[in-house]
Design a protein around this motif. Structure first.
Motif, short mmCIF file in Angstrom:
data_model
loop_
_atom_site.label_atom_id
_atom_site.label_comp_id
_atom_site.label_asym_id
_atom_site.label_seq_id
_atom_site.Cartn_x
_atom_site.Cartn_y
_atom_site.Cartn_z
N LEU A 123 0.83 -1.20 0.00
CA LEU A 123 0.00 0.00 0.00
C LEU A 123 0.86 1.25 0.00
CD1 LEU A 123 -2.68 1.53 0.29
CD2 LEU A 123 -2.48 1.20 2.75
N TRP A 124 1.89 1.26 0.83
CA TRP A 124 2.72 2.47 0.98
C TRP A 124 3.51 2.75 -0.29
CZ3 TRP A 124 -0.01 4.10 4.53
CH2 TRP A 124 -0.46 3.26 5.54
N HIS A 125 4.01 1.71 -0.94
CA HIS A 125 4.77 1.94 -2.16
C HIS A 125 3.84 2.21 -3.35
CE1 HIS A 125 7.88 0.00 0.35
NE2 HIS A 125 8.52 1.07 -0.10
N ALA A 126 2.65 1.66 -3.33
CA ALA A 126 1.67 2.00 -4.36
C ALA A 126 1.35 3.49 -4.26
CB ALA A 126 0.41 1.16 -4.22
N HIS A 127 1.19 3.98 -3.01
CA HIS A 127 0.93 5.41 -2.81
C HIS A 127 2.09 6.23 -3.37
CE1 HIS A 127 -0.56 9.09 -0.93
NE2 HIS A 127 0.72 9.33 -0.67
N ALA A 128 3.30 5.84 -3.04
CA ALA A 128 4.48 6.58 -3.49
C ALA A 128 4.57 6.62 -5.01
CB ALA A 128 5.75 5.95 -2.90
N ASN A 129 4.30 5.51 -5.65
CA ASN A 129 4.47 5.44 -7.10
C ASN A 129 3.30 6.00 -7.90
OD1 ASN A 129 6.77 4.02 -6.33
ND2 ASN A 129 6.62 2.63 -8.05
N PHE A 130 2.09 5.93 -7.35
CA PHE A 130 0.92 6.27 -8.15
C PHE A 130 0.13 7.48 -7.68
CE2 PHE A 130 1.74 1.84 -9.06
CZ PHE A 130 1.69 1.85 -10.43
N ILE A 131 0.24 7.85 -6.41
CA ILE A 131 -0.60 8.91 -5.88
C ILE A 131 0.20 10.16 -5.53
CG2 ILE A 131 -2.25 9.53 -4.06
CD1 ILE A 131 -2.89 6.47 -3.95
N ALA A 132 1.32 9.96 -4.83
CA ALA A 132 2.15 11.09 -4.41
C ALA A 132 2.68 11.83 -5.64
CB ALA A 132 3.30 10.61 -3.54
N LYS A 133 2.76 13.13 -5.53
CA LYS A 133 3.29 13.92 -6.64
C LYS A 133 4.78 13.60 -6.82
CE LYS A 133 0.14 17.88 -6.19
NZ LYS A 133 -0.98 17.05 -6.42
N PRO A 134 5.27 13.57 -8.06
CA PRO A 134 6.67 13.21 -8.30
C PRO A 134 7.67 14.06 -7.53
CG PRO A 134 5.46 13.28 -10.37
CD PRO A 134 4.53 13.82 -9.30
N GLU A 135 7.33 15.32 -7.29
CA GLU A 135 8.27 16.20 -6.57
C GLU A 135 8.25 15.99 -5.06
OE1 GLU A 135 4.44 18.46 -7.38
OE2 GLU A 135 5.77 17.22 -8.57
N ASP A 136 7.33 15.18 -4.57
CA ASP A 136 7.24 14.91 -3.13
C ASP A 136 8.30 13.88 -2.77
OD1 ASP A 136 6.59 14.27 -0.52
OD2 ASP A 136 4.43 14.29 -0.88
N THR A 137 9.35 14.32 -2.09
CA THR A 137 10.49 13.46 -1.79
C THR A 137 10.33 12.69 -0.48
OG1 THR A 137 11.61 15.31 -0.71
CG2 THR A 137 12.09 14.93 -3.05
N ARG A 138 9.18 12.81 0.17
CA ARG A 138 8.97 12.06 1.42
C ARG A 138 8.77 10.58 1.18
NH1 ARG A 138 3.83 14.51 3.77
NH2 ARG A 138 3.36 14.50 1.57
N PHE A 139 8.48 10.20 -0.05
CA PHE A 139 8.16 8.82 -0.35
C PHE A 139 9.24 8.17 -1.18
CE2 PHE A 139 4.16 11.10 0.12
CZ PHE A 139 3.56 10.35 1.12
N GLU A 140 9.60 6.96 -0.81
CA GLU A 140 10.57 6.19 -1.58
C GLU A 140 9.83 5.48 -2.71
OE1 GLU A 140 13.21 2.13 -1.20
OE2 GLU A 140 12.27 2.95 0.59
N ARG A 141 10.21 5.81 -3.91
CA ARG A 141 9.62 5.12 -5.05
C ARG A 141 10.42 3.86 -5.33
NH1 ARG A 141 8.12 10.14 -4.53
NH2 ARG A 141 6.26 10.82 -5.60
N ARG A 142 9.72 2.81 -5.66
CA ARG A 142 10.37 1.54 -5.95
C ARG A 142 10.08 1.16 -7.39
NH1 ARG A 142 10.04 -2.36 -0.78
NH2 ARG A 142 11.28 -1.02 0.55
N PRO A 143 11.05 0.54 -8.02
CA PRO A 143 10.76 0.04 -9.37
C PRO A 143 9.71 -1.07 -9.27
CG PRO A 143 12.99 -0.54 -8.68
CD PRO A 143 12.38 0.27 -7.58
N TYR A 144 8.92 -1.18 -10.27
CA TYR A 144 7.87 -2.20 -10.27
C TYR A 144 7.66 -2.69 -11.69
CZ TYR A 144 4.99 1.50 -12.13
OH TYR A 144 4.49 2.51 -12.92
N ARG A 145 7.04 -3.84 -11.78
CA ARG A 145 6.61 -4.38 -13.07
C ARG A 145 5.14 -4.74 -12.91
NH1 ARG A 145 11.27 -8.69 -13.96
NH2 ARG A 145 9.53 -9.93 -13.25
N ALA A 146 4.34 -4.25 -13.79
CA ALA A 146 2.91 -4.57 -13.75
C ALA A 146 2.71 -5.94 -14.40
CB ALA A 146 2.10 -3.51 -14.47
N PHE A 147 1.98 -6.82 -13.70
CA PHE A 147 1.84 -8.17 -14.22
C PHE A 147 1.17 -8.23 -15.59
CE2 PHE A 147 -2.44 -8.34 -12.42
CZ PHE A 147 -3.11 -9.22 -13.25
N PRO A 148 0.19 -7.37 -15.93
CA PRO A 148 -0.36 -7.44 -17.29
C PRO A 148 0.69 -7.09 -18.35
CG PRO A 148 -1.87 -6.28 -15.85
CD PRO A 148 -0.58 -6.43 -15.10
N ALA A 149 1.60 -6.17 -18.03
CA ALA A 149 2.66 -5.81 -18.97
C ALA A 149 3.59 -6.99 -19.22
CB ALA A 149 3.44 -4.60 -18.45
#
Length: 173
Positions: free
Chosen positions: A54-80
């Motif tokens: 949940l926390w990394h989904a928030h960081a990658n999809f909801i938090a604004k890119p300039e918001d540095t409070r969240f650690e973004r993690r690389p991910y691979r979407a299973f449908p891709a």
């Protein structure tokens, strides 16, 4: 009142009246005209697609890119990943995680709703665009309940799909 919401209060051991009373008390505290900060569908759908917490989904999809409070993690979407492996990938319905990820995941689709809350009897939907361009001008308005349109679109795909290939059908009501 919110401090009373603890795991022990939600035991369903025959105490439904107590749980109902607690829920009614909580609902009474919610201001009727206040906006909701975030719907649960955005992070839950991001979690489903990527396996992120949940926390990394928030960081990658909801938090604004300039918001540095969240650690973004690389991910691979299973449908891709399935699409890259040669699967037919098709989606219809609600998609909250942007057109770029949509087209990375799905090679086809129809009646695609990019957005949040809307009138479900007049939802703006897009046809699939292989180039990933979904400007507002390319949308059309449904004149039926969106769930019925999404279900019909899914059934149409199932009838016409290539039966020699595996497929992923994603339908989000």
């Amino acid at each position: 009142m919110r401090s009373k919401v603890v795991v022990g209060n939600w035991k369903l051991n025959g105490s439904l009246a107590a749980n109902e009373a607690l829920l009614r008390a909580l609902l009474a505290e919610i201001p009727r005209q206040s906006p909701v900060a975030c719907a649960v569908c955005v992070p839950s759908r991001a979690q489903l697609m990527t396996g992120l917490t949940l926390w990394h989904a928030h960081a990658n999809f909801i938090a604004k890119p300039e918001d540095t409070r969240f650690e973004r993690r690389p991910y691979r979407a299973f449908p891709a990943e399935l699409r890259k492996a040669g699967w037919q990938t098709f989606a219809t319905g609600k998609w909250h995680n942007g057109p770029k990820l949509f087209n990375e995941c799905f090679a086809d689709g129809g009646n695609i709703f990019f957005g949040g809350m809307t009138d479900q009897n007049h939802a703006p939907v897009h046809p699939y665009d292989p180039g990933g361009r979904y400007p507002k001008e390319s949308s059309r308005t449904l004149h039926e309940f969106s769930s019925a349109a999404f279900a019909t679109t899914a059934m149409d795909f199932l009838r016409r799909r290539d039966r020699a290939k595996p497929f992923l059908l994603y339908v989000a009501f």
